[in-house]
Every structure is written in C-alpha cells, then in structure tokens.
Design an enzyme around this catalytic site. Sequence first.
Site, PDB file in Angstrom:
ATOM      1  N   THR A  11      15.784 -48.002   7.272  1.00 34.14           N
ATOM      2  CA  THR A  11      17.304 -47.403   8.746  1.00 34.14           C
ATOM      3  C   THR A  11      17.479 -47.689  10.002  1.00 34.14           C
ATOM      4  O   THR A  11      18.663 -48.111  10.629  1.00 34.14           O
ATOM      5  CB  THR A  11      16.764 -46.216   8.171  1.00 34.14           C
ATOM      6  N   SER A  58      11.991 -50.789   3.646  1.00 34.48           N
ATOM      7  CA  SER A  58      10.726 -50.770   3.244  1.00 34.48           C
ATOM      8  C   SER A  58       9.796 -50.258   1.369  1.00 34.48           C
ATOM      9  O   SER A  58       8.976 -50.337   1.514  1.00 34.48           O
ATOM     10  CB  SER A  58      10.351 -49.014   3.922  1.00 34.48           C
ATOM     11  N   THR A  90      11.586 -44.841   5.560  1.00 38.35           N
ATOM     12  CA  THR A  90      11.237 -43.721   5.388  1.00 38.35           C
ATOM     13  C   THR A  90      11.181 -44.130   4.344  1.00 38.35           C
ATOM     14  O   THR A  90       9.880 -42.979   3.202  1.00 38.35           O
ATOM     15  CB  THR A  90      11.978 -42.651   5.672  1.00 38.35           C
ATOM     16  N   ASP A  91      11.692 -45.047   3.210  1.00 36.19           N
ATOM     17  CA  ASP A  91      11.453 -44.371   1.747  1.00 36.19           C
ATOM     18  C   ASP A  91       9.450 -45.161   0.926  1.00 36.19           C
ATOM     19  O   ASP A  91       8.684 -44.141   0.614  1.00 36.19           O
ATOM     20  CB  ASP A  91      11.873 -45.853   0.862  1.00 36.19           C
TER      21      ASP A  91
HETATM   22  N1  ASP Z   1      15.732 -47.783   2.102  1.00 34.90           N
HETATM   23  C1  ASP Z   1      15.597 -46.909   3.987  1.00 34.90           C
HETATM   24  C2  ASP Z   1      14.060 -47.996   4.214  1.00 34.90           C
HETATM   25  O1  ASP Z   1      12.928 -47.098   3.442  1.00 34.90           O
HETATM   26  C3  ASP Z   1      14.905 -45.062   4.318  1.00 34.90           C
HETATM   27  C4  ASP Z   1      14.732 -45.913   5.734  1.00 34.90           C
HETATM   28  O2  ASP Z   1      14.647 -46.596   6.466  1.00 34.90           O
HETATM   29  O3  ASP Z   1      14.469 -44.457   5.846  1.00 34.90           O
HETATM   30  O4  ASP Z   1      14.026 -49.046   4.288  1.00 34.90           O
END
Ligand code: ASP
Length: 331
Positions: A11, A58, A90-91
């Site tokens: 993100t 991710s 973050t995932d």
């Molecule tokens: N779906 C995103 C990822 O993990 C969420 C994020 O980056 O917060 O790439």
Amino acid sequence: MSVALFALGGTISAAGRSGSPRVGAVPRLTGAQITAAVPGLAALGVPLDVRDAQAVPSADLTFAAMLDVVAAAEAAVRDGARGVVVTQGTDTLEETAYLVDLVWPRPEPFVLTGAMRNPTLAGADGPANVLAAVRVAADPAARGLGALVVFNDQLHAARWVRKTHSTSTATFASPDLGPIGQVVEDTVRVLARPPRQPPLTRAGIAEHLDATRVALYTATLDDDGALLDVVAEGHQGLVVAGFGVGHVPSALAPRLGALAGRMPVVLASRTGGGPVLRHTYGAVGSETDLQRRGLLNAGLLGPYKARVLLRTLLAAGAGREEIADAFARHG
Ligand code: ASP
C-alpha cells in the site's frame, strides 16, 4: 553512513489506476518516489541507498524473495550501511519480519515498515512511517535488537508483533509484550530489549524451500477433521492453530497423532495472544493429550510465526530433535 532502503511494494507504494481510487490502487511507486514524498527526510541528514527489489502486494512475497533481500542487506551493511529499511505491504509483514529476524546475523537495525492508507488518501501514513523507520535504522540505540517493525511511531520486536486490524493505522501491536520503543519528536526511545535467539544460518535454506512445505490448519467449532489429511497431503510439516490454550475437538486428536508420526506437527493457539499450555488440561484433544501424541508445543509463538519457524528449520535440514529444541527455545 547511509541506510539501505529496499522497496517491495504494498500500500505504501500504491497509486490509483487512471487516477480514480474506485478502480483500485496497485503497487507501482518506486523507492525513490516513496522517499521523495516524505517531509523532513532530507533534513535528517541520513543518506539513503534506495533499491527497488519488487513492487508487489505483500500477499505475493515469498520466503525466497525475503532471503534475497536479507542477503543484499547484509552486503549493504558489510559495505558500510548503518542500518536497513524495508518498505512492503502490511498483510504479511508479521511473517516476513519474523523470517528476517530468524536469520539476520548483524547488530545493525533491520527495520520493516509500510502503510495502511495509500498515498492517494487523506492522512496517508506511509511518509510518517518511512521517516520513523529511517530514524530507527540510523540510531545506535536500535542496534542488536534484530528485525523491528516501526509503525505509527512505535517500535515492535519482529518476534512479537502482529497485524491486529484490517484498516487501522495502529494495526501493529505486540499483545504479549507491547512496543519496545517509541519515536518521540526527533528521538528514538528504546524502552525494552527482549532477549533474542542466536540467528539461524542462512546457507542452504533457499535451495530447499520448494521441498519444505508447511501447512497451517485452524481448528473450528464442530470440526470433524475430514479436511485434515487433505491439508497435510504433500506437506513436510503442519502447524495446528488450536482453540485457547491448545485444544482441538477430540475427533481430531488421533488424526493429529498419526500425522505427528510422519512429520513435525506444531500446536499453536488461534487466539492471537498468550501461550499454549503444557500440563493443565487432560481431556482427549487437550494440550497434554496432543503432546503425548507427539505434537510440539509452540509456546508463545502464534500460528503464523510458528509456520515461519518450522519451514525455515525444515529447509535448513533440521531433524526432529533440533526442531523440538528450537520450538522450546523460540516459543
Ligand atoms: N494489501 C496490502 C499489502 O499487503 C496491504 C498493505 O500494504 O497494507 O500489500
């Protein structure tokens, strides 16, 4: 001395397709674009060596990709970098951070961060997280702490951190420990130094990842276990996310015992915090019963991290005793 920054997507690197947020943001900003948008970063006076490793959600990161980043990061610090920052989604960050922590052999800080609100949104948190992450990576106070997740001005030890909310900018928490530090104005305050296990040797792990598949199975209400053998098929290890302190429906106990005769089966808790117990309950499917049937106790390691540890150990060629010993120490 510089900080090496590796951009891996997520993100924090997202941009809307054709300018409309409704079309959906995808990872596309480079590390240079991410860092250029951070107010106050240049004024820190920390030169950045920015590298674009990947630009993926991710969900598409892999053990192999992360080990490549660790190798490049180790080369960077050997060449003089004082710390490392990774920006990613973050995932899966609680898993990648723990994998890095298991194998990071250096005292220099290895900091992972990301964002919950992408750069097209009001209140995007990526810039603040990058600024804090670089501050921590460059700070001597953060040396020797292994891999850290720096997010929302908090420092979390990779061993303990979890993503606890799907949208909140305060999503990262360490339920069993709490944050080990804070970024306060322009200073890094390290408040706790939790003990860290000696790093595992990285050599040979990447080559064996394809042959070391570890499944994760979550026990649920009225679960008859029919899926269990299917899940374990084709895998070399299994992590069971049991209820509470490490319990499963009694119907699963003999099946898990049979699997534990064929492969390491690790018992974790699906609750998100707290330990698997060792000698409190005695019913069929309880922690004592499952341990008697050969399951290994994950202790305070949650199921996602237990899976990272088990796969890493198997890929490193660890046998049953070494695996049991590692879970006793890391759990
Ligand atoms: N779906 C995103 C990822 O993990 C969420 C994020 O980056 O917060 O790439």
